[in-house]
Design an enzyme around this catalytic site. Sequence first.
Site, PDB file in Angstrom:
ATOM      1  N   GLU A 172     -35.014 -78.273 -43.832  1.00 56.02           N
ATOM      2  CA  GLU A 172     -33.688 -77.741 -43.285  1.00 56.02           C
ATOM      3  C   GLU A 172     -33.151 -78.113 -41.974  1.00 56.02           C
ATOM      4  OE1 GLU A 172     -34.769 -73.684 -43.963  1.00 56.02           O
ATOM      5  OE2 GLU A 172     -35.840 -74.052 -45.932  1.00 56.02           O
ATOM      6  N   HIS A 374     -39.626 -61.976 -57.017  1.00 56.47           N
ATOM      7  CA  HIS A 374     -39.523 -62.603 -55.650  1.00 56.47           C
ATOM      8  C   HIS A 374     -40.970 -62.543 -55.312  1.00 56.47           C
ATOM      9  CE1 HIS A 374     -38.541 -63.036 -51.462  1.00 56.47           C
ATOM     10  NE2 HIS A 374     -38.236 -63.833 -51.811  1.00 56.47           N
ATOM     11  N   GLU A 376     -42.650 -63.874 -51.545  1.00 54.07           N
ATOM     12  CA  GLU A 376     -42.704 -64.679 -50.277  1.00 54.07           C
ATOM     13  C   GLU A 376     -44.192 -64.636 -49.763  1.00 54.07           C
ATOM     14  OE1 GLU A 376     -40.191 -66.577 -48.339  1.00 54.07           O
ATOM     15  OE2 GLU A 376     -42.390 -66.837 -47.476  1.00 54.07           O
ATOM     16  N   HIS A 454     -38.374 -71.891 -53.086  1.00 57.60           N
ATOM     17  CA  HIS A 454     -37.693 -72.190 -51.798  1.00 57.60           C
ATOM     18  C   HIS A 454     -38.966 -72.449 -50.676  1.00 57.60           C
ATOM     19  CE1 HIS A 454     -33.635 -70.466 -52.016  1.00 57.60           C
ATOM     20  NE2 HIS A 454     -34.120 -70.522 -53.514  1.00 57.60           N
ATOM     21  N   GLU A 455     -38.556 -73.226 -49.698  1.00 52.48           N
ATOM     22  CA  GLU A 455     -39.301 -73.916 -48.834  1.00 52.48           C
ATOM     23  C   GLU A 455     -40.241 -74.881 -49.645  1.00 52.48           C
ATOM     24  OE1 GLU A 455     -39.475 -70.298 -48.501  1.00 52.48           O
ATOM     25  OE2 GLU A 455     -37.497 -70.741 -47.487  1.00 52.48           O
ATOM     26  N   GLU A 479     -27.598 -69.585 -46.289  1.00 52.09           N
ATOM     27  CA  GLU A 479     -28.197 -68.602 -45.288  1.00 52.09           C
ATOM     28  C   GLU A 479     -28.037 -69.090 -43.825  1.00 52.09           C
ATOM     29  OE1 GLU A 479     -29.673 -70.057 -47.367  1.00 52.09           O
ATOM     30  OE2 GLU A 479     -31.675 -70.880 -46.449  1.00 52.09           O
TER      31      GLU A 479
END
Lengths: 674, 674
Positions: A172, A374, A376, A454-455, A479
Amino acid sequence: MRLIFSLASIFLATGVHAQSLTLTSPDGQLVVVVSDDNNQPTYQVSLNDKLLIDNSRLGLAFKQQGEYSQGFNIAKSTRSRTNTTWVQPWGEQKTIRDNHQQMTVKFGRGEQHFSVNFKAFNDGVGFRYEVAKQPNMGESVDIVNEYTEFVIDKGDKAHAWWIPARGWNRYEYIYSSTPLHQAAHVHTPFTVKHASGVHLSIHEAALVDYASMTLNQRRNGTLKADLTPWSDGVLVKKKAGFTTPWRTIQVAKTAIDLVNSNLILNLNEPNKLDDVSWVKPGKYVGIWWGMHIGENTWGSGDKHGATTNETIRYMDFAAENGFDGVLVEGWNIGWDGSWFHNGDVFNFAKPYDDFDLAKVAKHGKSKGVRLIGHHETSGSVTNYREQMDAAYDLYQAHGVTQIKTGYVADGGDIKRVDENGITRHEWHDGQFMVNEYLHSITEAAKRNISINTHEPIKDTGLRRTYPNWISREGARGQEFNAWGTPPNPPEHIATLAFTRMLAGPMDFTPGIFDLGFNGLEGVNRPQTTLAKQLALYVVLYSPIQMAADLPRNYLAKPKAFQFIKDVPTDWQQSIALDGEVGEFVAIARQQRDSQDWFVGAVSDKHARELTISLDFLTKGKQYQAQIYRDGSKANWKSNPYDMVIENKMVAASDVLTIKLATSGGVAIRFKALD
Amino acid sequence: MRLIFSLASIFLATGVHAQSLTLTSPDGQLVVVVSDDNNQPTYQVSLNDKLLIDNSRLGLAFKQQGEYSQGFNIAKSTRSRTNTTWVQPWGEQKTIRDNHQQMTVKFGRGEQHFSVNFKAFNDGVGFRYEVAKQPNMGESVDIVNEYTEFVIDKGDKAHAWWIPARGWNRYEYIYSSTPLHQAAHVHTPFTVKHASGVHLSIHEAALVDYASMTLNQRRNGTLKADLTPWSDGVLVKKKAGFTTPWRTIQVAKTAIDLVNSNLILNLNEPNKLDDVSWVKPGKYVGIWWGMHIGENTWGSGDKHGATTNETIRYMDFAAENGFDGVLVEGWNIGWDGSWFHNGDVFNFAKPYDDFDLAKVAKHGKSKGVRLIGHHETSGSVTNYREQMDAAYDLYQAHGVTQIKTGYVADGGDIKRVDENGITRHEWHDGQFMVNEYLHSITEAAKRNISINTHEPIKDTGLRRTYPNWISREGARGQEFNAWGTPPNPPEHIATLAFTRMLAGPMDFTPGIFDLGFNGLEGVNRPQTTLAKQLALYVVLYSPIQMAADLPRNYLAKPKAFQFIKDVPTDWQQSIALDGEVGEFVAIARQQRDSQDWFVGAVSDKHARELTISLDFLTKGKQYQAQIYRDGSKANWKSNPYDMVIENKMVAASDVLTIKLATSGGVAIRFKALD
């Protein structure tokens, strides 16, 4: 002293020419020469007699057996020819041609040997190492060096676009655009413009059970494979008898030909999941942007976003506007307090009290809208592993068919507990995590669940083999415009298209309509026009696309919102029409199993006039072009909302000329008329 | 997603303040705070309440025992005070004051523990890890991570001067001058200008039996220790019960105070060699530059430089002009053909037929000139090890007291054969080579031989402990002006003075008088004036200095040559008078055991006027200032030879104003009159 001229002396003195083998692409333009001059396995690549990759070293080193490179000679070679097509269950292209010539070269020194398998396509070259079991090679083979080099010919005149490797922020970063020699240690895909104007992209395909390849510039112009190590320093841990991922060099006469290449997918294994009709492209909204701009929180409290009522409200909005999914972040226990660097706090079975999983799932079903799951992890992968079966079962039980996973943690700070109970910190792109990411894909597949990582580990085309790996992040997404320092610059999208996007789909989450959530003068905002936000849906390919903004902001601009409702996310074919890396790009895509086409184009900080010849349309057919373009007074800074929506009758013989504002764009739907 | 704001949430949520300890410098201006907030050992540094280094992580990770950092708390601390002086047998300073306060902090988690020993000086901070033997810690301790961070406060406003680490060309790069955040992975000494104007230099002291510390920028502004790995990936291999080198942070209110610091030497162990009267500073000429400009060759043939007659000619020239040594490169078998990457060809006992070692050594002795030995290994250290005893004995037998060693090889390509007979490739700055370099020093010491290491490990002050480590290279030297692409730029010297030179002496080999060996328009030439070449003898400290050019070029400019004859290489004291990193620097040095002073100053590409107050001279004493300065029409490009030599009577109360040309300089001898 450095003694550069002593290099010359090598060749003067030991120009012993042993053997060299040549492999050409089917069209005969691309030529790979493999040699063992000076007992050093090397390869080089040229296009129409123009040298692109000069003699570049090949080989590996093992902890137990030492160097497999210097001292090895060509022992044997075999060749084959392939020209077939295959079909993607979903993708930017329905049918893909795999047309290449193949040569496997065996290098040996005494009883030690390894092979390199080269494939030459019209759009580039791929090669991989094949190390068979052999005498005196024990069970364990620890790779401690990969010598693979990419020696860019005339490197001092080459330009590159890159992000730094082995950094804290994973992939990123804002892309750097510099002379080649300034790229010290970089991630792939690594895009290079050769002195001749030919564009190259160095990357890898089918990264499975191996460390990610980053590139380290040794001598100026010489990029060496730099494999991301385990926390104990070993690069890759294999058992005797293995192959490596494919090292790939896309070769394109123009920048857009990089985008039009299928090299990476062609070097991946066919679908291993059999029937994948349950993997569904689509569009979604979700409880997400509100957290990034501070209206909501992931954690509990007054501003908690993931409540039953809010989710139902989003589901109703989704149903009314043709979205098939609603992402809900912050629904499970763990978000309160310090979870960063501390993902063990996450519980993937326990919703917050104000979130009724069964109720929202049921409501969604009644509306034909699926809840998107989701997870995380904050990089605590052992914690996630322990709960994975139960967590995936829970979601499956509630009809969830897609999960967004997250691995937020500094680079090198992925936390795992090893077999001895000792805590280790691994890189996101080391062998351990490469395997961990794929494990979540195969576990999800058993339950007909798709994963949007993601990541993530960078994409190397594994969606061909595991079509439920539906999308991923792996670059600076929307974001960063909410809180990034700085936000994504105007050239970001026109750079992504020729770098990150060469790897595969990206869940960028486009479609921010309220560009001034901090005021248009605020530093943090999308540095684009409104029309450019629409163009992203076509320019940045992903089989799942989010409408990232808050529902109220779409309802406030219904005409612009119409394009997001109309644009599909699955395609019959895609054609990059025009563009230059980091400057602008225009892409046309035909809706799958339809006559309709869509075009998206974006510009960098410069306004420009774009000329699009419509010859991709079916000859003789009439189309209504629904054009969403920057208005004459539009500019991203002070007047981003000035957008003209107009309809035109067009045909394949027509040429459209369209003005793009500073960091502007255009989105067009070509509706076929019968 | 990156979620920068989640960082904030850590501190909000877990601001549990455990314990913090404060250590101040003797003058009370520098303050180190050590803490275990959030069970994480950290330190920070401020100067007069101005934060310089924000909370920075401390700790190590071991392959066998896991992480020694997160989860550890302060268990114990002890303090001590030191204020003494010590004497250098040779150096830029005869007497050095060691004035510091010391604090050892023990961090523990259950029965696991480690200590960090901090020393606060007025000119900076040093700290090192001390890991004692402890329960359940086996014999072998493999270090797989060092968590040490240097978090530069207000990093976004800081500037840095750096060279890339882990690169092919070792330390031989042009220094980059960039905003701090552009320094991705760098070598030390790493020089930073803090937002406040305070200058910092991050480096290490006493690098023994450990890997070199490079710095990797994680989050912007956060530099993390990145230890150069072994070829098997392990960073450092220790036995239980060890200490690490000192991590050092020089803190200077002005750039020149970095130069006036003795921090690095004060953190090294006292002389371990007892009587070192046999270590002799001095000046030398040699058969060297001729090879670099192509007049001679290292290898045999018509142009072979290292012949008996040529050596005798150089010895006579040396004797006539007050030099005590003659370096001869290319005297031994191995230079013909391909030696680069192939150092096994070198034989350190066999001279070429046209070089009579005994004869030249004997001739030298008769003239009071010593032959300086030369051993180029081309990085084949096993080959050198096997011959080392015999090679050093041979030189000793011929009265050689100084050897220049060379390790030319690409970074990471040092070749060794391990205990199993397998060839390994190591870095110049990994633990293996750190030990290998020191081994050659201790072996040479047994024979009263001094070593001048080229392609060395960076200097960390070990000359204090091993005074026969007389000098080294470790940066871009004069030879890059002969063939480097590009040659050293005008700002090179003014940058070295505040970066590389902070580590210790450098054998730069100054004094090129024929600046136009390719014509002044040629790209490859020293980009300096003649006066600047003279200034180098004072600006770049080394106890041995070469007059690098060919004898005929000195004979052609006898007046300028006089300064090289007069300038000493051993000093009573040294004072950096004025300067800015990469712009200019002026240094005054007092000849050891003499009243005479010398001043050298150099400029970058800009011409400038320099004002030097002579208050360093002894009050009331008269001096004849012999000034070698750029002429009024001098500029490095087209008129580098325009130099004025003038004598002036001066005293401590005088102020000299001197014009420096573009890339110009001035050299002054202050002869004390009685």
